[in-house]
Enzyme design. Structure first.
Site, PDB file in Angstrom:
ATOM      1  CB  SER A   1      -7.884  -8.982 -11.799  1.00 53.22           C
ATOM      2  OG  SER A   1      -7.650  -8.051 -12.830  1.00 53.22           O
TER       3      SER A   1
ATOM      4  CE1 TYR B   1      -2.536  -8.755  -9.832  1.00 52.43           C
ATOM      5  CE2 TYR B   1      -4.163  -8.427 -11.568  1.00 52.43           C
ATOM      6  CZ  TYR B   1      -3.817  -8.414 -10.226  1.00 52.43           C
ATOM      7  OH  TYR B   1      -4.758  -8.057  -9.288  1.00 52.43           O
TER       8      TYR B   1
END
Length: 218
Positions: free
Chosen positions: A131, A144
């Protein structure tokens, strides 16, 4: 000769879209996700093998590896967003952070370790889905993002240690998925990319087999 892939998190989102794309090209697929109902429906649609379970469970990892003794591709797509609403690091629950690392970092490494003999034999490929939160300082995304940064460095070192394999750590960009909707709301998520379009670009990457490295599909 039929190529074989294991795809985690294959019941929805990018995992499902990539499974459909590879199945359309004749790949044999071993699919996993935590929800058995959706996974079984996807497997029936694609003529794939469904092995529902949690990727953090060592016994489940062994079952996946045993289901694909000949393996050309491992796609570590399963991921956890962590605590929602996304909290700042100052109050991030440490137990939840440990669980996040278990899913997003330890589980992919465990599956790599379990499947390496088969992947070495085929000189295959590994796709680790990461990501832009791995490198961007986005408020609320610290937990995250830290897990995805760890996955990127794990991939980077693995590519150096396994030069006969292709190892790609792939930033797919924002996609219209349930995970993104959980993070930013359904309205904003609806404006993001269609996972099917991202999967098509990822399929092209897998087919062209470029050198190991980080890939952005944004």
């Amino acid at each position: 000769m039929t190529n074989t892939a294991i795809i985690t998190g294959a019941s929805r989102g990018l995992g499902l879209a990539l499974a459909r794309s590879l199945a359309g090209a004749g790949w044999s697929l071993v699919l996993t996700a935590r929800g058995s109902g959706d996974l079984e429906r996807v497997a029936a649609e694609l003529g794939a093998t469904a092995i529902p379970g949690d990727v953090t469970d060592p016994a489940h990892v062994r079952r996946l590896a045993e289901a694909a003794p000949e393996l050309d591709l491992l796609v570590n797509n399963a991921s956890d967003l962590g605590v929602t609403p996304l909290p700042p690091l100052s109050i991030y629950p440490l137990d939840a952070f440990r669980a996040l690392l278990e899913t997003n970092v330890t589980a992919p490494l465990a599956l790599v370790q379990a499947t390496l003999p088969a992947l070495r034999a085929s000189r295959g490929g590994i796709v680790n889905i990461t990501s832009d939160a791995a490198t961007g300082a986005y408020e609320g995304w610290g937990g995250y993002g830290a897990s995805k940064a760890a996955l990127e460095q794990l991939s980077n070192v693995l590519s150096a240690e396994e030069p006969d394999l292709r190892v790609w750590w792939v930033d797919p960009g924002e996609m219209n998925t349930r995970m993104l909707a959980d993070a930013v709301g359904a309205e904003e998520a609806a404006a993001a990319s269609d996972p099917a379009k991202v999967a098509a670009a990822l399929h092209d990457l897998i087919a062209s087999r470029p050198a190991s490295g980080k890939v952005s599909l944004q």
